[in-house]
Write a protein that holds these residues in place. Structure first.
Motif, PDB file in Angstrom:
ATOM      1  N   LEU A 135     -20.234  14.049  -6.705  1.00 54.97           N
ATOM      2  CA  LEU A 135     -18.980  14.188  -5.951  1.00 54.97           C
ATOM      3  C   LEU A 135     -19.215  14.934  -4.638  1.00 54.97           C
ATOM      4  CD1 LEU A 135     -16.452  15.040  -8.800  1.00 54.97           C
ATOM      5  CD2 LEU A 135     -16.724  12.875  -7.576  1.00 54.97           C
ATOM      6  N   MET A 136     -20.028  15.979  -4.693  1.00 57.62           N
ATOM      7  CA  MET A 136     -20.296  16.732  -3.471  1.00 57.62           C
ATOM      8  C   MET A 136     -21.057  15.870  -2.461  1.00 57.62           C
ATOM      9  SD  MET A 136     -21.521  20.626  -2.810  1.00 57.62           S
ATOM     10  CE  MET A 136     -22.908  20.604  -3.853  1.00 57.62           C
ATOM     11  N   LYS A 137     -22.005  15.086  -2.930  1.00 53.18           N
ATOM     12  CA  LYS A 137     -22.744  14.206  -2.023  1.00 53.18           C
ATOM     13  C   LYS A 137     -21.831  13.154  -1.404  1.00 53.18           C
ATOM     14  CE  LYS A 137     -27.413  14.751  -3.722  1.00 53.18           C
ATOM     15  NZ  LYS A 137     -28.612  14.096  -4.269  1.00 53.18           N
ATOM     16  N   SER A 138     -20.777  12.788  -2.100  1.00 52.58           N
ATOM     17  CA  SER A 138     -19.827  11.805  -1.573  1.00 52.58           C
ATOM     18  C   SER A 138     -19.060  12.333  -0.367  1.00 52.58           C
ATOM     19  CB  SER A 138     -18.838  11.398  -2.664  1.00 52.58           C
ATOM     20  OG  SER A 138     -19.522  10.800  -3.729  1.00 52.58           O
ATOM     21  N   LEU A 139     -19.083  13.625  -0.173  1.00 58.59           N
ATOM     22  CA  LEU A 139     -18.417  14.212   0.990  1.00 58.59           C
ATOM     23  C   LEU A 139     -19.098  13.811   2.296  1.00 58.59           C
ATOM     24  CD1 LEU A 139     -17.749  17.782  -0.414  1.00 58.59           C
ATOM     25  CD2 LEU A 139     -16.037  16.011   0.030  1.00 58.59           C
TER      26      LEU A 139
END
Length: 165
Positions: A135-139
């Motif tokens: 999810l953080m990488k999707s930022l």
């Protein structure tokens, strides 16, 4: 075209209204971490990582809004003293040949990492941490898209304004 620019502005304005609450949550969680650690002797890796996740979400999702309100980093040693026409030319050049290509490159080069992270549902950074690195990488792509949308809105206005070169 102005309606399109307004709609694009609306995306970042709406997102900013929601994202600002992330800062409140981040402060409250950090306060709870400090109280827990120094008053009760309790520590949580997941709570510490949640502050990191919220911090990342705030800055990455607020990038387009920062551009919208013209609070992004600008080297205006010379820019501040230029005529409006010269500023408009520099802004158009910057959006078309610096910002857009940079965002496209970042999107292109980060996408394989984001895709792979989702494919394996990449877990925590630390033992006992939050199992949502994907999810953080999707930022990263979200940041790129939001900044590019805002750049398009700004370009529409720059190219439609009087005195455009």
């Amino acid at each position: 075209m102005e309606r399109l620019a307004d709609a694009l502005d609306g995306i970042n304005r709406g997102l900013a209204r929601g994202v600002r609450w992330i800062v409140v949550a981040m402060v409250l969680i950090q306060f709870a971490i400090v109280i827990g650690r120094y008053v009760f002797g309790v520590n949580s890796i997941a709570a510490q990582e949640s502050v990191l996740y919220l911090h990342a979400a705030f800055f990455m999702l607020a990038g387009g809004y920062t551009l919208l309100v013209d609070k992004h980093v600008r080297v205006d040693v010379f820019y501040a003293h230029l005529s409006p026409r010269a500023k408009r030319r520099i802004d158009i050049f910057g959006h078309l040949f610096l910002l857009m290509p940079s965002m496209l490159a970042l999107l292109y080069w980060s996408w394989p990492s984001v895709r792979n992270s989702w494919k394996i549902l990449e877990g925590p950074m630390s033992v006992g941490g939050i199992e949502a690195v994907f999810l953080m990488k999707s930022l990263i792509p979200a940041f790129c898209v939001l900044v590019m949308l805002q750049s398009v809105a700004i370009l529409i206005r720059l190219l439609r304004s009087p005195g455009t070169p």
